[in-house]
Enzyme design. Sequence first.
Site, mmCIF file in Angstrom:
data_model
loop_
_atom_site.group_PDB
_atom_site.id
_atom_site.type_symbol
_atom_site.label_atom_id
_atom_site.label_comp_id
_atom_site.label_asym_id
_atom_site.label_seq_id
_atom_site.Cartn_x
_atom_site.Cartn_y
_atom_site.Cartn_z
ATOM 1 N N LYS A 250 -2.725 1.708 1.419
ATOM 2 C CA LYS A 250 -2.920 0.507 2.224
ATOM 3 C C LYS A 250 -2.784 -0.763 1.406
ATOM 4 O O LYS A 250 -3.693 -1.548 1.300
ATOM 5 C CB LYS A 250 -4.308 0.518 2.924
ATOM 6 C CG LYS A 250 -4.441 1.618 3.947
ATOM 7 C CD LYS A 250 -4.436 1.071 5.350
ATOM 8 C CE LYS A 250 -5.700 0.555 5.724
ATOM 9 N NZ LYS A 250 -6.715 0.568 6.386
ATOM 10 N N MET B 187 -5.433 -12.204 3.498
ATOM 11 C CA MET B 187 -4.078 -11.671 3.679
ATOM 12 C C MET B 187 -3.116 -12.780 4.104
ATOM 13 O O MET B 187 -2.220 -12.553 4.905
ATOM 14 C CB MET B 187 -4.090 -10.542 4.735
ATOM 15 C CG MET B 187 -4.988 -9.388 4.331
ATOM 16 S SD MET B 187 -5.065 -8.089 5.562
ATOM 17 C CE MET B 187 -6.297 -8.737 6.687
ATOM 18 N N ALA C 113 -14.283 -11.163 -0.385
ATOM 19 C CA ALA C 113 -13.375 -11.930 -1.251
ATOM 20 C C ALA C 113 -13.590 -13.439 -1.136
ATOM 21 O O ALA C 113 -13.497 -14.156 -2.131
ATOM 22 C CB ALA C 113 -11.923 -11.574 -0.923
ATOM 23 N N PRO D 4 -15.324 -7.688 -4.752
ATOM 24 C CA PRO D 4 -13.980 -8.262 -4.895
ATOM 25 C C PRO D 4 -13.180 -7.675 -6.054
ATOM 26 O O PRO D 4 -11.996 -7.983 -6.167
ATOM 27 C CB PRO D 4 -14.279 -9.732 -5.136
ATOM 28 C CG PRO D 4 -15.630 -9.742 -5.756
ATOM 29 C CD PRO D 4 -16.393 -8.617 -5.130
ATOM 30 N N ASP E 85 -9.379 2.535 -1.229
ATOM 31 C CA ASP E 85 -8.178 1.758 -0.951
ATOM 32 C C ASP E 85 -7.472 1.405 -2.257
ATOM 33 O O ASP E 85 -8.076 1.456 -3.327
ATOM 34 C CB ASP E 85 -8.564 0.435 -0.264
ATOM 35 C CG ASP E 85 -8.958 0.667 1.176
ATOM 36 O OD1 ASP E 85 -8.616 1.727 1.722
ATOM 37 O OD2 ASP E 85 -9.622 -0.227 1.743
HETATM 38 N N1 SAH Z 1 -12.770 -6.231 3.104
HETATM 39 C C1 SAH Z 1 -12.152 -7.158 2.198
HETATM 40 C C2 SAH Z 1 -10.925 -7.787 2.788
HETATM 41 C C3 SAH Z 1 -9.805 -6.801 2.991
HETATM 42 S S1 SAH Z 1 -8.338 -7.582 3.519
HETATM 43 C C4 SAH Z 1 -13.194 -8.230 1.823
HETATM 44 O O1 SAH Z 1 -14.253 -8.309 2.413
HETATM 45 O O2 SAH Z 1 -12.893 -8.993 0.907
HETATM 46 C C5 SAH Z 1 -7.485 -7.789 1.992
HETATM 47 C C6 SAH Z 1 -7.423 -9.258 1.628
HETATM 48 O O3 SAH Z 1 -8.639 -9.630 1.016
HETATM 49 C C7 SAH Z 1 -6.388 -9.610 0.600
HETATM 50 O O4 SAH Z 1 -5.118 -9.786 1.187
HETATM 51 C C8 SAH Z 1 -6.921 -10.901 0.058
HETATM 52 O O5 SAH Z 1 -6.677 -11.979 0.941
HETATM 53 C C9 SAH Z 1 -8.416 -10.639 0.080
HETATM 54 N N2 SAH Z 1 -8.906 -10.184 -1.228
HETATM 55 C C10 SAH Z 1 -9.465 -9.024 -1.536
HETATM 56 N N3 SAH Z 1 -9.830 -8.996 -2.822
HETATM 57 C C11 SAH Z 1 -9.494 -10.183 -3.340
HETATM 58 C C12 SAH Z 1 -9.604 -10.779 -4.624
HETATM 59 N N4 SAH Z 1 -10.163 -10.141 -5.652
HETATM 60 N N5 SAH Z 1 -9.137 -12.041 -4.786
HETATM 61 C C13 SAH Z 1 -8.581 -12.711 -3.773
HETATM 62 N N6 SAH Z 1 -8.462 -12.198 -2.549
HETATM 63 C C14 SAH Z 1 -8.901 -10.958 -2.325
#
Ligand code: SAH
Length: 484
Positions: A285, A398, A347, A240, A263
């Site tokens: 992205k 998202m 996340a 994250p 990314d």
């Molecule tokens: N593959 C990633 C998700 C990608 S989509 C995963 O598994 O987490 C991108 C979305 O992930 C963001 O819009 C947000 O909703 C979430 N996200 C990613 N990193 C985050 C973080 N550090 N804190 C909160 N939301 C996060």
Amino acid sequence: MRRSKVTPEMSSHESRLNAFPVFMKVEGRSVVIVGNGDEALAKARLMAQSSARLTIVAEDAEAELAAWAAANDARLLKAPYEAKLLAGATLVFAATGDEALDERIVADARAAGICVNAVDRPELCDFFTPALVNRAPVAIAIGTEGAGPVLAQMIRARIDRMLSPSLGRLATLAASYRAAVERLLPKGAARRGYWNEFFNGAPARAMEIGSFEEAQVAADILLSRQGEIVGHVALVGAGPGAEDLLTLRAHRLLMEADVIVHDALVPEAVIAMGRRDAERIGVGKRKGCHSKSQAEINELLVELGQAGKRVVRLKCGDPLVFGRAGEEMAALREAGVSYEVVPGVTAAFAAAADFELPLTLRGVASSMVFTTGHDLKGGTLPDWGKLAISGATVAVYMGRSIAADVATRLIEAGLSPDTAVAVVENASLASRRLFHGTLADLPALEAREDLTGPVMTIIGDAVAGARFDTSTALAVHDRETVAA
Ligand code: SAH
């Protein structure tokens, strides 16, 4: 008055070791440890990493030591110490905790020409035991000449993390190929290239996944190709954001990468964990600013793989969760480029951890939904909407820009407006911000222009079990405004 200073010039003399590391053959030879308790057990455990024959002389062996000896094929001699018990030993450890007795053991060993170590008595030791990273037949021994056992353990832990657990098996396989490689490949660049690829490329990867046979096949193919380098793409979850939430495997691959394709959401600190001279390609992205299309990214990965590069495709969180990894894997498969997937902390898990929020809660929530919520914009309620109503914990990725849609549709479908909601911006990072509220408050999220980082929203009754003393209210209610 002149004071002597330590200057760099002096260091050539000072860098001489007073205890020099060597690797001693112990296979089948006798090692004797004298002592009843913890110290003896610690030395026994260390020596049990070798193929030496262990004898522990312990007249009043403590229960733990006795049990260990029985379970580890060590001979336990319940007899008082005598010099003749050392006969024929290659190494002796004096670990009785009794100063006079340890001194006697040291004197007896030396009289018999045997190297001896006395626990915590460096002045009596002929040798020191190292902190050991064991990937037999590969061993890394760390010594500090007694200056810092804590330091030695710290270095040991770092090296241990760097090396694949399968390195030993890989080294064993390498030994069985040495003769064939020498016969078939000319000395110099070709042979070096082979071994480089053997230890970094397909054979190493196959061994890591746990198959000796596959590694052997890969080593054969490599040999038939004369060591020609084959590209490989690893789809790696960066976690994250916090760099220490990277997995050990992700870290190792980053350190071996020729190219890192990442990314925009992956923080610089995580990319910096990679090999310093690796090429870095940002492929953007972020919402609103796509620097490369998905088709261009797929093409880039295929090109790099075909050019023989070791590529890490670094994605935030887990690569298989809303990461479009499916398309990248399909492109690689179609092009015949080898690839693997390394999971990461997604996340939702990081956000839940920040909130101390149980995603599943006995009797309250027994399932989880990971969604983007974007399917709530249509006319019909998606299947997961019913799960939410029956108590599932819902994590919305998202979801900032459609918070109002998510809330309205779920309420319309029958979820109580009072259902608890937790929102985390920048989960796992020092810059994280936590907000709490109810489903009725959720639309306010859309108006929060101050949230510039990625945002995770978690909805459900289990959220009520979270810790709210570090979070602030998502929306200010009218009655609070009136009261204020
Ligand atoms: N593959 C990633 C998700 C990608 S989509 C995963 O598994 O987490 C991108 C979305 O992930 C963001 O819009 C947000 O909703 C979430 N996200 C990613 N990193 C985050 C973080 N550090 N804190 C909160 N939301 C996060």
